[in-house]
Design a protein around this motif. Sequence first.
Motif, mmCIF file in Angstrom:
data_model
loop_
_atom_site.group_PDB
_atom_site.id
_atom_site.type_symbol
_atom_site.label_atom_id
_atom_site.label_comp_id
_atom_site.label_asym_id
_atom_site.label_seq_id
_atom_site.Cartn_x
_atom_site.Cartn_y
_atom_site.Cartn_z
ATOM 1 N N ASP A 143 0.838 -1.199 0.000
ATOM 2 C CA ASP A 143 0.000 0.000 0.000
ATOM 3 C C ASP A 143 0.869 1.244 0.000
ATOM 4 O OD1 ASP A 143 -2.090 -1.791 0.222
ATOM 5 O OD2 ASP A 143 -3.062 -0.747 1.892
ATOM 6 N N ARG A 144 1.918 1.222 0.811
ATOM 7 C CA ARG A 144 2.809 2.387 0.908
ATOM 8 C C ARG A 144 3.503 2.650 -0.427
ATOM 9 N NH1 ARG A 144 4.030 3.574 6.460
ATOM 10 N NH2 ARG A 144 2.956 2.134 7.861
ATOM 11 N N VAL A 145 3.915 1.595 -1.103
ATOM 12 C CA VAL A 145 4.528 1.758 -2.428
ATOM 13 C C VAL A 145 3.505 2.326 -3.405
ATOM 14 C CG1 VAL A 145 5.403 0.481 -4.439
ATOM 15 C CG2 VAL A 145 6.317 0.011 -2.159
ATOM 16 N N ALA A 146 2.297 1.766 -3.402
ATOM 17 C CA ALA A 146 1.258 2.230 -4.319
ATOM 18 C C ALA A 146 0.893 3.689 -4.066
ATOM 19 C CB ALA A 146 0.020 1.340 -4.197
ATOM 20 N N GLU A 147 0.873 4.083 -2.811
ATOM 21 C CA GLU A 147 0.577 5.486 -2.487
ATOM 22 C C GLU A 147 1.592 6.417 -3.141
ATOM 23 O OE1 GLU A 147 0.613 5.457 1.734
ATOM 24 O OE2 GLU A 147 -1.176 4.190 1.891
ATOM 25 N N GLU A 148 2.856 6.010 -3.104
ATOM 26 C CA GLU A 148 3.897 6.832 -3.719
ATOM 27 C C GLU A 148 3.819 6.790 -5.244
ATOM 28 O OE1 GLU A 148 6.187 8.839 -2.117
ATOM 29 O OE2 GLU A 148 4.923 8.397 -0.376
ATOM 30 N N LEU A 149 3.551 5.622 -5.804
ATOM 31 C CA LEU A 149 3.443 5.515 -7.254
ATOM 32 C C LEU A 149 2.246 6.308 -7.778
ATOM 33 C CD1 LEU A 149 4.207 1.707 -7.773
ATOM 34 C CD2 LEU A 149 5.734 3.636 -8.244
ATOM 35 N N GLY A 150 1.217 6.437 -6.968
ATOM 36 C CA GLY A 150 0.039 7.195 -7.370
ATOM 37 C C GLY A 150 0.149 8.674 -7.097
ATOM 38 N N ALA A 207 13.846 -7.278 -5.369
ATOM 39 C CA ALA A 207 13.740 -6.478 -4.158
ATOM 40 C C ALA A 207 14.427 -7.276 -3.056
ATOM 41 C CB ALA A 207 12.267 -6.214 -3.816
ATOM 42 N N ASP A 208 15.624 -6.887 -2.708
ATOM 43 C CA ASP A 208 16.516 -7.721 -1.904
ATOM 44 C C ASP A 208 16.376 -7.448 -0.407
ATOM 45 O OD1 ASP A 208 18.453 -9.443 -1.072
ATOM 46 O OD2 ASP A 208 20.075 -8.578 -2.274
ATOM 47 N N MET A 209 15.453 -8.162 0.240
ATOM 48 C CA MET A 209 15.286 -7.992 1.685
ATOM 49 C C MET A 209 16.452 -8.594 2.461
ATOM 50 S SD MET A 209 11.307 -8.159 2.781
ATOM 51 C CE MET A 209 10.971 -9.845 2.321
ATOM 52 N N LEU A 222 7.038 0.154 11.102
ATOM 53 C CA LEU A 222 8.356 0.647 10.701
ATOM 54 C C LEU A 222 9.033 -0.314 9.730
ATOM 55 C CD1 LEU A 222 10.672 2.643 10.895
ATOM 56 C CD2 LEU A 222 11.446 1.476 12.980
ATOM 57 N N GLY A 223 8.868 -1.624 9.938
ATOM 58 C CA GLY A 223 9.437 -2.599 9.023
ATOM 59 C C GLY A 223 8.819 -2.500 7.639
ATOM 60 N N HIS A 224 7.495 -2.377 7.584
ATOM 61 C CA HIS A 224 6.820 -2.234 6.293
ATOM 62 C C HIS A 224 7.244 -0.945 5.595
ATOM 63 C CE1 HIS A 224 3.956 -5.594 6.031
ATOM 64 N NE2 HIS A 224 3.848 -5.524 7.352
ATOM 65 N N HIS A 225 7.379 0.124 6.368
ATOM 66 C CA HIS A 225 7.832 1.402 5.807
ATOM 67 C C HIS A 225 9.229 1.258 5.201
ATOM 68 C CE1 HIS A 225 8.585 5.814 5.769
ATOM 69 N NE2 HIS A 225 9.808 5.463 6.115
ATOM 70 N N THR A 226 10.107 0.566 5.905
ATOM 71 C CA THR A 226 11.486 0.386 5.442
ATOM 72 C C THR A 226 11.538 -0.455 4.173
ATOM 73 O OG1 THR A 226 12.271 0.577 7.728
ATOM 74 C CG2 THR A 226 13.778 -0.428 6.130
ATOM 75 N N VAL A 227 10.716 -1.508 4.121
ATOM 76 C CA VAL A 227 10.648 -2.331 2.915
ATOM 77 C C VAL A 227 10.110 -1.513 1.742
ATOM 78 C CG1 VAL A 227 9.499 -4.314 1.841
ATOM 79 C CG2 VAL A 227 10.442 -4.519 4.150
ATOM 80 N N ALA A 228 9.089 -0.689 1.995
ATOM 81 C CA ALA A 228 8.527 0.152 0.930
ATOM 82 C C ALA A 228 9.589 1.084 0.353
ATOM 83 C CB ALA A 228 7.345 0.958 1.458
ATOM 84 N N ASP A 273 13.225 2.532 -4.071
ATOM 85 C CA ASP A 273 14.610 2.815 -4.470
ATOM 86 C C ASP A 273 15.080 1.820 -5.531
ATOM 87 O OD1 ASP A 273 14.759 4.974 -2.750
ATOM 88 O OD2 ASP A 273 15.690 3.827 -1.124
ATOM 89 N N THR A 274 14.695 0.548 -5.369
ATOM 90 C CA THR A 274 15.071 -0.477 -6.344
ATOM 91 C C THR A 274 14.471 -0.175 -7.716
ATOM 92 O OG1 THR A 274 15.247 -2.160 -4.603
ATOM 93 C CG2 THR A 274 14.989 -2.948 -6.866
ATOM 94 N N LEU A 275 13.248 0.354 -7.719
ATOM 95 C CA LEU A 275 12.581 0.713 -8.969
ATOM 96 C C LEU A 275 13.046 2.062 -9.507
ATOM 97 C CD1 LEU A 275 8.929 -0.410 -8.131
ATOM 98 C CD2 LEU A 275 10.488 -1.499 -9.765
ATOM 99 N N ALA A 276 13.960 2.719 -8.782
ATOM 100 C CA ALA A 276 14.471 4.045 -9.178
ATOM 101 C C ALA A 276 13.347 5.064 -9.277
ATOM 102 C CB ALA A 276 15.242 3.956 -10.489
ATOM 103 N N VAL A 277 12.409 4.992 -8.315
ATOM 104 C CA VAL A 277 11.287 5.919 -8.267
ATOM 105 C C VAL A 277 11.565 6.978 -7.197
ATOM 106 C CG1 VAL A 277 8.840 6.169 -7.690
ATOM 107 C CG2 VAL A 277 9.606 4.232 -9.069
ATOM 108 N N ASN A 278 11.493 8.231 -7.578
ATOM 109 C CA ASN A 278 11.589 9.298 -6.584
ATOM 110 C C ASN A 278 10.360 9.238 -5.687
ATOM 111 O OD1 ASN A 278 14.009 11.054 -7.399
ATOM 112 N ND2 ASN A 278 12.907 10.803 -9.338
#
Length: 282
Positions: free
Chosen positions: A53-60, A173-175, A197-203, A208-213
């Motif tokens: 969800d956190r990734v999608a929020e940023e992508l959107g 995505a290298d955890m 906090l763990g989910h936030h860090t993974v997001a 960053d892996t996708l090179a998305v600002n």
Amino acid sequence: MQPIHPADISSREAVAVAVPHPWRRYVALGDSFTEGIGDPSPDSIGGNRGWADRVAEELGCGCSSFSYANLAVRGRLLQQVVDQQVGPALALKPDLVSISAGGNDLLRPGADPDRMAARLDAAVQDLGSGGATVVLFTGPDVRDTVLVGMRLKMAVLNENLRVIAARHDTVIADMWALRQLSDPGMWAEDRLHFSPLGHHTVAMMVLDTLAVNHTLEPMHAKPLPPKTWRMARTEDAVWAREYLVPWVLRRLHNRSAGDGITPKRPEATTIFGPCMPPGAGI
């Protein structure tokens, strides 16, 4: 894409909007990790937020045409993820897909990471057949967690996943390399899932892996106070009663935490990130 004036948002948000990514439909597949268990949020669909969800929020962010579906269900084994989620994901015609599965398998005796990788290989090929970018997750290094017994199998599976990624031009995505996850603050009370906090860090790592600002900032967990031996043993007893024993009983009765649970976002719909344009999606 609907424009946003940079003066209306922070400098980091302005950069995220100024350099758009190429994706318009993201579908996430997996188990409790991708469903977001450990990151409760009453305002999120399904009651859990999570890294996807956190990734999608940023992508959107700033893109009213972006949509997101999350097909993950807690407790699902790898074969169940493949059988139940790959087809529906393809039907949604995504241009970005993430898949993380196998953690529940590794918790069971006799799990074979090589056979698991073969199943994932075919799924990744199918998911990328239409040209979508596929994100494949390695498992985290569980050396300092209650899951330490599955560390060797996790490492073997991870090496197989790297081979799959190279074969199919898949994003990893290298955890395992995310050393921050060794911090106890990254894990939820059940010691099996990540904390907010763990989910936030993974997001952050995924973006960053996708090179998305993006607008996410590193969050440093507050150090835990030193524990006495008695405090640690008391906490272990509570954890065993509330989390370990119910998990063992479910396994003995061949039940899953996901029995009766459906995907929280089965359709690709708009998700409102931190800098969505006013009135988007109305």
